[in-house]
Design an enzyme around this catalytic site. Structure first.
Site, PDB file in Angstrom:
ATOM      1  N   MET A 110       0.839  -1.170   0.000  1.00  0.00           N
ATOM      2  CA  MET A 110       0.000   0.000   0.000  1.00  0.00           C
ATOM      3  C   MET A 110       0.891   1.242   0.000  1.00  0.00           C
ATOM      4  O   MET A 110       1.249   1.755   1.049  1.00  0.00           O
ATOM      5  CB  MET A 110      -0.912  -0.031   1.231  1.00  0.00           C
ATOM      6  CG  MET A 110      -1.794   1.150   1.313  1.00  0.00           C
ATOM      7  SD  MET A 110      -3.062   1.174   2.602  1.00  0.00           S
ATOM      8  CE  MET A 110      -2.861  -0.248   3.572  1.00  0.00           C
ATOM      9  N   PRO A 111       1.272   1.745  -1.172  1.00  0.00           N
ATOM     10  CA  PRO A 111       2.140   2.920  -1.246  1.00  0.00           C
ATOM     11  C   PRO A 111       1.436   4.191  -0.777  1.00  0.00           C
ATOM     12  O   PRO A 111       0.243   4.384  -1.015  1.00  0.00           O
ATOM     13  CB  PRO A 111       2.494   3.031  -2.718  1.00  0.00           C
ATOM     14  CG  PRO A 111       2.135   1.729  -3.327  1.00  0.00           C
ATOM     15  CD  PRO A 111       1.048   1.161  -2.491  1.00  0.00           C
ATOM     16  N   TYR A 112       2.204   5.021  -0.119  1.00  0.00           N
ATOM     17  CA  TYR A 112       1.747   6.353   0.293  1.00  0.00           C
ATOM     18  C   TYR A 112       2.803   7.334  -0.196  1.00  0.00           C
ATOM     19  O   TYR A 112       3.967   7.227   0.173  1.00  0.00           O
ATOM     20  CB  TYR A 112       1.605   6.429   1.813  1.00  0.00           C
ATOM     21  CG  TYR A 112       1.351   7.821   2.324  1.00  0.00           C
ATOM     22  CD1 TYR A 112       0.063   8.319   2.408  1.00  0.00           C
ATOM     23  CD2 TYR A 112       2.403   8.634   2.711  1.00  0.00           C
ATOM     24  CE1 TYR A 112      -0.169   9.609   2.869  1.00  0.00           C
ATOM     25  CE2 TYR A 112       2.183   9.924   3.175  1.00  0.00           C
ATOM     26  CZ  TYR A 112       0.897  10.402   3.256  1.00  0.00           C
ATOM     27  OH  TYR A 112       0.657  11.668   3.704  1.00  0.00           O
ATOM     28  N   THR A 156      -4.870   0.726  -4.102  1.00  0.00           N
ATOM     29  CA  THR A 156      -4.301   0.856  -2.759  1.00  0.00           C
ATOM     30  C   THR A 156      -3.124   1.832  -2.728  1.00  0.00           C
ATOM     31  O   THR A 156      -2.304   1.792  -1.813  1.00  0.00           O
ATOM     32  CB  THR A 156      -3.839  -0.512  -2.230  1.00  0.00           C
ATOM     33  OG1 THR A 156      -2.872  -1.062  -3.128  1.00  0.00           O
ATOM     34  CG2 THR A 156      -5.014  -1.464  -2.078  1.00  0.00           C
ATOM     35  N   PHE A 160      -1.954   5.662  -2.376  1.00  0.00           N
ATOM     36  CA  PHE A 160      -2.407   6.945  -1.850  1.00  0.00           C
ATOM     37  C   PHE A 160      -1.415   8.033  -2.233  1.00  0.00           C
ATOM     38  O   PHE A 160      -0.220   7.868  -2.046  1.00  0.00           O
ATOM     39  CB  PHE A 160      -2.520   6.899  -0.319  1.00  0.00           C
ATOM     40  CG  PHE A 160      -3.546   5.905   0.147  1.00  0.00           C
ATOM     41  CD1 PHE A 160      -4.847   6.310   0.399  1.00  0.00           C
ATOM     42  CD2 PHE A 160      -3.206   4.569   0.311  1.00  0.00           C
ATOM     43  CE1 PHE A 160      -5.789   5.390   0.819  1.00  0.00           C
ATOM     44  CE2 PHE A 160      -4.147   3.644   0.729  1.00  0.00           C
ATOM     45  CZ  PHE A 160      -5.447   4.044   0.983  1.00  0.00           C
TER      46      PHE A 160
END
Length: 73
Positions: free
Chosen positions: A1-3, A45, A47
């Protein structure tokens, strides 16, 4: 889940508020596509947050950005 958090100064754009809504949309899509293409990350997923920071709150090389730019000229 990259942010991913992109920080830019509040200059340019509408009313000097930083990037326009269209530019922000391009950044979000571009970063999301890059993470999908390079790392195989799912866009669902991923962000991306864009913060427009007041120019007075940004510094480079130990100086407020405006002073730094003046020296660089």
């Amino acid at each position: 889940m990259p942010y991913v958090n992109i920080k830019v100064t509040r200059e340019g754009g509408p009313d000097g508020a930083g990037p326009s809504a269209a530019q922000k949309a391009q950044l979000i899509k571009g970063v999301t596509d890059l993470l999908q293409d390079i790392l195989g990350k799912s866009p669902a997923t991923t962000f991306v947050v864009i913060d427009a920071v007041a120019l007075d709150d940004w510094g480079i090389g130990g100086l407020p950005v405006q002073d730094y730019r003046a020296q660089a000229r």
